[in-house]
Motif scaffolding. Structure first.
Motif, PDB file in Angstrom:
ATOM      1  N   ILE A  79      12.724   1.602  -5.280  1.00 39.85           N
ATOM      2  CA  ILE A  79      12.603   1.732  -6.823  1.00 39.85           C
ATOM      3  C   ILE A  79      11.640   3.001  -6.774  1.00 39.85           C
ATOM      4  O   ILE A  79      11.968   3.871  -7.999  1.00 39.85           O
ATOM      5  CB  ILE A  79      12.016   0.661  -7.489  1.00 39.85           C
ATOM      6  CG1 ILE A  79      13.087  -0.701  -7.540  1.00 39.85           C
ATOM      7  CG2 ILE A  79      11.655   0.932  -8.990  1.00 39.85           C
ATOM      8  CD1 ILE A  79      12.550  -1.998  -7.681  1.00 39.85           C
ATOM      9  N   LEU A  80      10.574   3.130  -6.183  1.00 42.65           N
ATOM     10  CA  LEU A  80       9.721   4.270  -6.458  1.00 42.65           C
ATOM     11  C   LEU A  80      10.256   5.613  -6.113  1.00 42.65           C
ATOM     12  O   LEU A  80      10.288   6.494  -7.109  1.00 42.65           O
ATOM     13  CB  LEU A  80       8.677   3.941  -5.375  1.00 42.65           C
ATOM     14  CG  LEU A  80       7.190   4.882  -5.501  1.00 42.65           C
ATOM     15  CD1 LEU A  80       6.698   4.988  -6.887  1.00 42.65           C
ATOM     16  CD2 LEU A  80       6.351   4.817  -4.463  1.00 42.65           C
ATOM     17  N   ILE A  81      11.067   5.670  -5.070  1.00 43.78           N
ATOM     18  CA  ILE A  81      12.013   7.034  -4.854  1.00 43.78           C
ATOM     19  C   ILE A  81      12.724   7.385  -5.993  1.00 43.78           C
ATOM     20  O   ILE A  81      12.764   8.695  -6.453  1.00 43.78           O
ATOM     21  CB  ILE A  81      12.659   6.907  -3.385  1.00 43.78           C
ATOM     22  CG1 ILE A  81      11.590   6.796  -2.233  1.00 43.78           C
ATOM     23  CG2 ILE A  81      13.523   8.135  -3.211  1.00 43.78           C
ATOM     24  CD1 ILE A  81      12.199   6.552  -0.938  1.00 43.78           C
ATOM     25  N   ILE A  82      13.754   6.491  -6.357  1.00 45.47           N
ATOM     26  CA  ILE A  82      14.442   6.661  -7.423  1.00 45.47           C
ATOM     27  C   ILE A  82      13.666   7.198  -8.843  1.00 45.47           C
ATOM     28  O   ILE A  82      14.322   8.304  -9.473  1.00 45.47           O
ATOM     29  CB  ILE A  82      15.342   5.597  -7.896  1.00 45.47           C
ATOM     30  CG1 ILE A  82      16.306   5.432  -6.599  1.00 45.47           C
ATOM     31  CG2 ILE A  82      16.223   5.657  -9.025  1.00 45.47           C
ATOM     32  CD1 ILE A  82      17.132   3.948  -7.027  1.00 45.47           C
ATOM     33  N   THR A  83      12.480   6.466  -8.883  1.00 47.83           N
ATOM     34  CA  THR A  83      11.919   7.064 -10.153  1.00 47.83           C
ATOM     35  C   THR A  83      11.034   8.331 -10.130  1.00 47.83           C
ATOM     36  O   THR A  83      11.214   8.939 -10.962  1.00 47.83           O
ATOM     37  CB  THR A  83      10.630   5.768 -10.562  1.00 47.83           C
ATOM     38  OG1 THR A  83      11.210   4.604 -10.455  1.00 47.83           O
ATOM     39  CG2 THR A  83       9.975   6.205 -11.603  1.00 47.83           C
ATOM     40  N   VAL A  84      10.802   8.527  -8.879  1.00 51.75           N
ATOM     41  CA  VAL A  84       9.942   9.998  -8.777  1.00 51.75           C
ATOM     42  C   VAL A  84      10.956  10.955  -8.871  1.00 51.75           C
ATOM     43  O   VAL A  84      10.680  12.120  -9.544  1.00 51.75           O
ATOM     44  CB  VAL A  84       9.193   9.873  -7.226  1.00 51.75           C
ATOM     45  CG1 VAL A  84       8.784  11.267  -6.989  1.00 51.75           C
ATOM     46  CG2 VAL A  84       8.007   8.965  -7.340  1.00 51.75           C
ATOM     47  N   ILE A 143       1.829   9.311  -6.242  1.00 51.95           N
ATOM     48  CA  ILE A 143       2.074   7.743  -6.046  1.00 51.95           C
ATOM     49  C   ILE A 143       2.807   7.582  -5.045  1.00 51.95           C
ATOM     50  O   ILE A 143       2.581   6.515  -4.403  1.00 51.95           O
ATOM     51  CB  ILE A 143       3.030   7.618  -7.447  1.00 51.95           C
ATOM     52  CG1 ILE A 143       1.971   7.928  -8.635  1.00 51.95           C
ATOM     53  CG2 ILE A 143       3.718   6.235  -7.374  1.00 51.95           C
ATOM     54  CD1 ILE A 143       2.985   7.668 -10.084  1.00 51.95           C
ATOM     55  N   VAL A 144       4.015   8.461  -4.569  1.00 54.20           N
ATOM     56  CA  VAL A 144       4.872   8.331  -3.332  1.00 54.20           C
ATOM     57  C   VAL A 144       3.488   8.413  -2.023  1.00 54.20           C
ATOM     58  O   VAL A 144       3.662   7.177  -1.386  1.00 54.20           O
ATOM     59  CB  VAL A 144       5.537   9.287  -2.975  1.00 54.20           C
ATOM     60  CG1 VAL A 144       6.262   9.302  -1.790  1.00 54.20           C
ATOM     61  CG2 VAL A 144       6.701   9.245  -4.267  1.00 54.20           C
ATOM     62  N   GLY A 145       2.716   9.192  -2.032  1.00 54.06           N
ATOM     63  CA  GLY A 145       1.929   9.309  -0.928  1.00 54.06           C
ATOM     64  C   GLY A 145       0.944   7.879  -0.832  1.00 54.06           C
ATOM     65  O   GLY A 145       0.410   7.598   0.316  1.00 54.06           O
ATOM     66  N   LEU A 146       0.240   7.599  -2.173  1.00 49.76           N
ATOM     67  CA  LEU A 146      -0.516   6.368  -2.213  1.00 49.76           C
ATOM     68  C   LEU A 146       0.390   5.144  -1.544  1.00 49.76           C
ATOM     69  O   LEU A 146      -0.129   4.497  -0.729  1.00 49.76           O
ATOM     70  CB  LEU A 146      -0.821   6.090  -3.624  1.00 49.76           C
ATOM     71  CG  LEU A 146      -2.055   4.915  -3.839  1.00 49.76           C
ATOM     72  CD1 LEU A 146      -3.049   5.329  -3.124  1.00 49.76           C
ATOM     73  CD2 LEU A 146      -2.214   4.740  -5.351  1.00 49.76           C
ATOM     74  N   PHE A 147       1.555   4.938  -1.782  1.00 51.03           N
ATOM     75  CA  PHE A 147       2.463   3.785  -1.359  1.00 51.03           C
ATOM     76  C   PHE A 147       2.637   4.072   0.058  1.00 51.03           C
ATOM     77  O   PHE A 147       2.673   3.112   0.989  1.00 51.03           O
ATOM     78  CB  PHE A 147       3.573   3.584  -1.970  1.00 51.03           C
ATOM     79  CG  PHE A 147       4.530   2.588  -2.131  1.00 51.03           C
ATOM     80  CD1 PHE A 147       3.928   1.449  -2.693  1.00 51.03           C
ATOM     81  CD2 PHE A 147       5.240   2.361  -1.196  1.00 51.03           C
ATOM     82  CE1 PHE A 147       4.632   0.347  -2.835  1.00 51.03           C
ATOM     83  CE2 PHE A 147       5.899   0.979  -1.026  1.00 51.03           C
ATOM     84  CZ  PHE A 147       5.712  -0.039  -2.009  1.00 51.03           C
ATOM     85  N   GLY A 148       2.849   5.289   0.410  1.00 49.68           N
ATOM     86  CA  GLY A 148       2.820   5.384   2.001  1.00 49.68           C
ATOM     87  C   GLY A 148       1.643   5.228   2.752  1.00 49.68           C
ATOM     88  O   GLY A 148       1.776   4.610   3.915  1.00 49.68           O
ATOM     89  N   ILE A 149       0.552   5.558   2.323  1.00 45.86           N
ATOM     90  CA  ILE A 149      -0.711   4.806   3.011  1.00 45.86           C
ATOM     91  C   ILE A 149      -0.811   3.583   2.948  1.00 45.86           C
ATOM     92  O   ILE A 149      -1.270   2.905   4.039  1.00 45.86           O
ATOM     93  CB  ILE A 149      -1.963   5.451   1.993  1.00 45.86           C
ATOM     94  CG1 ILE A 149      -2.106   7.139   2.357  1.00 45.86           C
ATOM     95  CG2 ILE A 149      -3.130   4.876   2.520  1.00 45.86           C
ATOM     96  CD1 ILE A 149      -3.174   7.672   1.454  1.00 45.86           C
ATOM     97  N   ILE A 150      -0.383   2.756   2.094  1.00 46.87           N
ATOM     98  CA  ILE A 150      -0.487   1.253   1.856  1.00 46.87           C
ATOM     99  C   ILE A 150       0.499   0.955   2.991  1.00 46.87           C
ATOM    100  O   ILE A 150       0.257  -0.113   3.634  1.00 46.87           O
ATOM    101  CB  ILE A 150       0.057   0.583   0.622  1.00 46.87           C
ATOM    102  CG1 ILE A 150      -0.996   1.245  -0.595  1.00 46.87           C
ATOM    103  CG2 ILE A 150       0.120  -0.591   0.797  1.00 46.87           C
ATOM    104  CD1 ILE A 150      -0.596   0.805  -1.899  1.00 46.87           C
TER     105      ILE A 150
END
Length: 296
Positions: free
Chosen positions: A178-183, A29-36
């Motif tokens: 938010i994503l980093i905290i969740t992960v 999920i983190v990587g997918l957001f990084g690609i975006i």
């Protein structure tokens, strides 16, 4: 009937699989957001490269003055250099007239004896000079040059691009946080639950005199290995998705940046290893500091 040792081994594999799956999914999920983000940056760069300035010249400018003016403008730092080539190009009045006729379908040469269009230089602006204030200064600087009649650019387009990019950056920054905290919370809780069944093993090692460092070491090494393996798996899945998308969506490859992709994949592997290690360290320390009653 399965022996207790076999059941224990099967349970161990299940825990390993669940931790690896959860960590891989989180890093994916983190990587997918990084690609975006990488694609958004590439798209932003493409949009910014379309910010052009037109420098209209005086009529009947001598060839020597035209050549000197071109050298003068091409040496300016605000000219975008793309693939080691300057974006500055010369458009004659005849080319401008032919383009006008082609785009509008109206041939003004039939009722006008003289071509009202002018020779011009057109160039894209380097990214660091693309604020409205800087472009205004560029326009004034160019208009002061001898042989320049007028400098034209789309003011509204520049303002719109800058304002929208600021809004998008703020929103994306909030999502990233938010994503980093969740992960981090997800991976931390997954590892803590996986180590819950090991709490009595940790206590047993304490009772036979093992030091805290000796107890932690195998857990931390395994956690670092699992984290890097999860990062590698997430990177592999992302790479496969990118390749599939490039093969089936025309123009998608233009948004890719190989250098940033490799940095992202390396970051996922390292981030997975470090985060898993820190989460394991925290969980092991928690069980090391618990009393026997608390363990139950």
């Amino acid at each position: 009937m399965a022996s207790p040792s076999r059941k224990k081994k099967t349970l161990g594999y299940f825990k390993f699989g669940s931790v690896l799956f959860s960590t891989t999914l989180s890093l994916f999920i983190v990587g997918l957001f990084g690609i975006i983000l990488i694609q958004a940056k590439s798209l932003t760069k493409m949009i910014r490269e379309n910010v052009e300035i037109q420098v209209f010249l005086d009529k009947n400018l001598p060839e020597e003055e035209l050549s000197e003016l071109q050298k003068n403008i091409s040496s300016r730092p605000f000219i975008l250099i793309k693939s080691d080539t300057s974006t500055l190009r010369f458009i004659s009045d005849e080319e401008a007239a032919a383009t006008f006729v082609q785009n509008t379908g109206e041939d003004f040469t039939k009722f006008l004896e003289d071509n009202p269009l002018r020779d011009s230089f057109v160039f894209s602006v380097a990214e660091e000079f693309q604020s409205s204030e800087q472009i205004d200064l560029i326009a004034k600087e160019l208009e002061a040059l001898p042989g320049v009649f007028e400098v034209s650019y789309m003011t509204d387009l520049v303002d719109s691009i800058n304002k929208n990019l600021l809004k998008v950056s703020i929103v994306m920054g909030g999502f990233i946080l938010i994503l980093i905290i969740t992960v981090v919370m997800l991976i931390n809780n997954t590892i803590r639950l996986a180590l819950f069944s090991q709490r009595f093993l940790i206590r047993s090692m304490q009772l036979v005199g093992a030091t805290r460092g000796f107890i932690r070491k195998p857990f931390l090494i395994r956690a670092f290995f699992f984290g890097m393996l999860a990062g590698l798996a997430a990177s592999g899945i992302l790479f496969a998705i990118i390749q599939y998308t490039q093969a089936n969506i025309e123009g998608f490859a233009m948004l890719q940046n190989l250098e940033w992709m490799l940095i992202l994949f390396a970051g996922l592997i390292i981030f997975g290893g470090i985060l898993s290690t820190l989460s394991t360290l925290r969980a092991v320390n928690k069980y090391l500091n618990m009393s026997l009653d608390e363990l139950y």
